[in-house]
Structure formats: C-alpha cells, structure tokens
Design an enzyme around this catalytic site. Structure first.
Site, PDB file in Angstrom:
ATOM      1  CB  CYS A 198       9.450  -7.442   4.195  1.00  0.00           C
ATOM      2  SG  CYS A 198       9.064  -8.026   2.520  1.00  0.00           S
ATOM      3  CG  HIS A 229      11.310  -4.487   1.165  1.00  0.00           C
ATOM      4  ND1 HIS A 229      11.551  -5.510   2.064  1.00  0.00           N
ATOM      5  CD2 HIS A 229      11.350  -3.339   1.889  1.00  0.00           C
ATOM      6  CE1 HIS A 229      11.748  -4.995   3.272  1.00  0.00           C
ATOM      7  NE2 HIS A 229      11.620  -3.681   3.186  1.00  0.00           N
TER       8      HIS A 229
END
Length: 308
Positions: free
Chosen positions: A13, A268
């Site tokens: 990510c 994330h």
C-alpha cells in the site's frame, strides 16, 4: 481519462500510494516519457524508470479499474528493496527517487528531475563565545518537519511546523560543537535559511518518533494544512537567503497527501491526489479509487480515532 488503481500484492500500500503520486504528476511523467529504452531484456527488467513507464502506459491503455505493479515490484527487489514489509513513506520515497535518478542516462533529464524536486538551504553555525561563523549549502528532497517544538509541545498547523524548522536553535550541553578558534567545545547557534524551492515541494510530517528506549511511537494529533501555501507569508526575511525574483515563485497549491492510518507496528497507507488536468480530488486506496471532496482530504489532519 480515469484514475486507475494498483493492486496490493502483499503489503504494498505504501509503494502503491507513492507510485500514484509520481505518476499523477504530469511534470514527472513528462520526464519519464523521454527516457532512453534499455537495449536488452535484462536491462529493461532492472530499470526502475523504464518499468515505471511501462506501468504508466499499462494504466492508461485500458478500461480496467486497477492494474498489477508486479513487474516494477520485481525490478525493485533486484535493487535490494525488500517487498512484503512495512515501510515509512519517506524512506521508500527517497529510495525510489535515488533509483530513478541513478538510472537516468540523459544529463538533461537528470537535471530536470533535480529541478523538479530539489530543495536548497544554507546552514549557519555561530560560536556563542567568539562569534566564529561557518556556513554551507546543502540540498534535500523533502523538508522533514517536526510536529513538536523545542519544548516538546504539540504544533497545530503546517505553518507552525515550517516556522519551527527554520527557527534558530542553541546547541548546548551534550550538543556543543568544537570551535577551532576557541580550541574547545562551545555553545553554538544553529540555523537554516531557505535558498531555493523546487517546482514540486515535498513536506514530510514526522509523525513517527523515537523514545529513549529506541522504540517508536506515532503522533496522531490533529495538524491542519492549507490548500494554498505562500512561503513569503510564513517565513521572515532573516529565514530566507535569496532574491525577490526567487521568492515570487514560492507559492504552492496542494497536489497530494500520502497518509498513514494505524500504529507503528500495523497500518495502512492511502493517497489523496488532486488531478492536475481535472482539478478534482481522488482517493487512491490500492485498487479502489474514488472521487472525494476537500472535506474528505481533511481527515488526514489526524486524530486519535482516525479511520478512512
């Protein structure tokens, strides 16, 4: 004509968010499109600029909602960039930038890439006992901004962080420096003056901090930043080392935000990017891309219950 996502192939990510910021910057892709294609298959597979160009063309050639960055990830692994691990965005950004610049062969493109991202500052050191002064020029790709002032108080705005970065700091105690004129360690006053800002300016908010136990923790407090930033309104005359013509270009419009949610051990990354051609904001969450409003971007200001 549409924003395209990138599939997450295993804790990528952070990489995906940074790639989107690079590839949505038309000034950067203008450089990328002019690179020399490597002659052999092995050179092509190990060339980061070429693999980024292939990924860009793949993203623009079809109607798919997302593409897989597997070939580029494999290319990075050949240069000892570890995959399937958690990264700090700035650490990975600098690794990517150095690989791109190091593999460009055209001197003109190397200069254009440097002009696009390089910040120049002048560092001053003044002995507090004899007034001996030294100065040196240095450059950086990001401005690393502390979110705490010298007294460890939380800073609340980006402008405060910038002012703190260019505020003179007295080096005393264990931080004293050796003065060649005094012949001993003495207190010094350290300061930096801004000399040049690039076309694309990268500001790094240092949310990840070290404790004395060498463990890391994350500063999640609310810190706002504007859509438009004029450095002339933020810094004083003493904090700048340049002429009026240079200062006239020190006005920026926010283009992208790479934000982290979660803790230092697990989290994330997402990227919020403003399309230069459409003037619309998009959120790039790996393969999921959607149009958002400025109010959505402001969620990256941070808070204790931060979530996407």
């Amino acid at each position: 004509t549409e924003a395209i996502g990138l599939y997450n192939i295993g804790q990528t990510c952070c990489l995906n968010s940074l790639l989107q910021v690079f590839l949505m910057n038309t000034h950067f892709t203008g450089i990328l499109r002019r690179i020399t294609v490597p002659p052999s298959a092995s050179q092509k597979s190990s060339s980061v600029p070429y693999q980024m160009l292939l990924l860009l063309e793949k993203m623009q050639s079809g109607k798919r909602k997302a593409v897989c960055p597997k070939a580029l990830a494999y290319c990075l692994s050949q240069h000892k960039v570890k995959l399937f691990v958690q990264y700090d965005a700035v650490q990975l950004l600098l690794t990517l930038w150095n690989l791109i610049k190091g593999q460009l062969t055209n001197p003109e493109l190397i200069e254009k890439l440097s002009d696009l991202y390089t910040i120049w500052v002048q560092e001053y050191m003044v002995c507090q006992e004899c007034s001996f002064e030294t100065k040196r020029n240095s450059n950086m790709i990001t401005l690393p901004l502390s979110m705490l002032d010298s007294s460890c108080h939380l800073l609340k705005t980006l402008e405060e962080c910038l002012q703190c970065f260019f505020c003179p700091e007295e080096l005393t105690g264990h931080n004293m420096c050796f003065c060649e004129y005094c012949g001993k360690k003495t207190p010094f006053m350290q300061s930096m003056k801004l000399a040049h800002l690039p076309q694309t300016l990268i500001l790094h908010l240092k949310r990840f901090c070290f404790k004395r136990s060498s463990s890391t923790y994350k500063l999640c407090h609310y810190l706002s930043f504007p859509q438009d930033l004029d450095f002339n309104a933020v810094l004083t005359e003493e904090q700048c080392q340049t002429d009026a013509s240079e200062k006239a270009s020190w006005q920026y419009e926010l283009f992208a935000v790479v934000a982290h949610s979660g803790s230092t051990d697990f989290g994330h990354y997402c990227a919020y990017i403003r399309s230069i051609t459409e003037c619309k904001w998009y959120r790039f969450n790996d393969s999921e891309v959607c149009q958002v409003l400025w109010d959505d971007v402001k969620c990256t200001y941070g808070r204790s219950d931060f979530h996407w």
